[in-house]
Scaffold this active site. Structure first.
Site, PDB file in Angstrom:
ATOM      1  N   SER A   9      34.281 -18.563 -39.310  1.00  0.00           N
ATOM      2  CA  SER A   9      33.699 -19.545 -38.401  1.00  0.00           C
ATOM      3  C   SER A   9      33.052 -20.676 -39.199  1.00  0.00           C
ATOM      4  O   SER A   9      33.749 -21.416 -39.880  1.00  0.00           O
ATOM      5  CB  SER A   9      32.709 -18.868 -37.451  1.00  0.00           C
ATOM      6  OG  SER A   9      32.328 -19.742 -36.418  1.00  0.00           O
ATOM      7  N   HIS A  39      33.469 -19.289 -29.751  1.00  0.00           N
ATOM      8  CA  HIS A  39      34.924 -19.146 -29.856  1.00  0.00           C
ATOM      9  C   HIS A  39      35.554 -18.690 -28.543  1.00  0.00           C
ATOM     10  O   HIS A  39      36.494 -17.891 -28.525  1.00  0.00           O
ATOM     11  CB  HIS A  39      35.287 -18.215 -31.019  1.00  0.00           C
ATOM     12  CG  HIS A  39      34.761 -18.713 -32.325  1.00  0.00           C
ATOM     13  ND1 HIS A  39      35.250 -19.852 -32.923  1.00  0.00           N
ATOM     14  CD2 HIS A  39      33.763 -18.266 -33.123  1.00  0.00           C
ATOM     15  CE1 HIS A  39      34.568 -20.078 -34.036  1.00  0.00           C
ATOM     16  NE2 HIS A  39      33.665 -19.135 -34.176  1.00  0.00           N
TER      17      HIS A  39
END
Length: 320
Positions: free
Chosen positions: A90, A200
């Site tokens: 990420s 996400h």
């Protein structure tokens, strides 16, 4: 021997991270000072003093972890320690992009400040949870999420970390209901994560749209090191629309499992996780038993790496 640098994501943070590195290495100190100057945030204070509730706010966590990773990276670079491949989890992808030169240090800090702010503040007003599911195949996790979504709930896979760990994200109600179903299906453990939003997932569409505008102001460069994308576990190429990829990254699941497979296929033998925590090397070890892994998060771990791997690069600052 092929080496990969790994950069951690949100959840790895702890109060005090990087403090000993900052105090011992002038090059690391400069990174913290520059990040604080560029962002207008006292990154040093947040990292070294917290308190935890301030550090754990997404808009602070992301810049704190990235700065800590980049400070340690600077020490490694000054010792001549480099990598053939870089990737992250990420926000950690930004550490990899900065290391490769695809994004400048200054632009990376500016982007992460905005990314963290939007992911913290541009969320639907509901209560969300993220949990790591251990020991259950991702296809079964996807089936359980689909069943709950068909009933009007919201829960989806957000991070495919490795073959035996997948993170799901959703509303508090949906995640709590899923926990029992996941355990019934064979999950060994279901662990709550230190995150504050449905990262996400499609719930961050507004954050993605705001972030796209920030990306319009960024100049991207040709990299000097291969970087693996989170969005699909493949290498960045010259033909990629990086702005689109980084924006879509916010609303699409992280495929670190695919990154692991790609690194193995590329013949990587040594994996160095740069920054707080040991999550990424843990994922590597689950899927590549013979991998050599190192976690660099402190003066002690830097000394250990120099002693056991690269003794020729030790300087007197590293000696006890």
């Amino acid at each position: 021997m092929k080496r990969a640098f790994l950069f951690p994501g949100q959840g790895a943070q702890f109060v005090g991270m990087g403090k000993d590195i900052y105090e011992k290495y002038e090059e690391a100190k400069k990174i913290y000072d520059k990040a604080s100057e560029i962002s207008g945030i006292d990154v040093r204070k947040i990292c070294f003093e917290g308190p935890e509730e301030i550090l754990n706010k997404t808009e602070n966590t992301q810049i704190a972890i990235l700065t800590t990773s980049l400070a340690i990276l600077e020490v490694l670079k000054n010792k001549g320690i480099t990598a053939d491949i870089a990737t992250g989890l990420s926000l950690g992808e930004y550490g990899a992009l900065i290391y490769s030169g695809i994004i400048s240090f200054e632009d990376g800090i500016k982007l992460i400040k905005k990314r963290g702010y939007y992911m913290e503040n541009l969320l639907p007003k509901e209560e969300y949870l993220m949990v790591a599911v251990i020991g259950l195949d991702s296809s079964k996790i996807e089936e359980i999420c689909k069943k709950l979504n068909d009933k009007g709930k919201f829960i989806v896979p957000a991070n495919y970390n490795c073959s035996v760990q997948t993170v799901v994200s959703g509303t508090k109600e949906a995640v709590e209901e899923a926990e029992a179903l996941l355990k019934e299906a064979g999950a060994k453990r279901v662990i709550s994560l230190k995150t504050s939003g449905p990262f996400h997932t499609s719930k961050l569409e507004e954050a993605k749209e705001a972030y796209e505008k920030e990306l319009e102001n960024i100049e991207f460069h040709k990299g000097n090191c291969k970087v693996i994308k989170n969005i699909d576990g493949t290498f960045y190429s010259e033909n990629d629309n990086i702005k689109n990829i980084l924006a879509e990254h916010i609303v699409n699941p992280v495929r670190f499992d695919k990154a692991i497979k790609l690194m193995e296929e590329q013949g990587v033998e040594e994996y160095i996780e740069i920054g707080p925590g040991k999550a990424l090397t843990g994922f590597i070890k689950k899927d590549i038993k013979e991998a050599k892994t190192y976690n660099i998060s402190s003066v002690e771990t830097l000394r250990d790496l120099g002693t056991y791997q690269m003794g020729q690069n030790l300087d007197k600052r590293d000696r006890p």
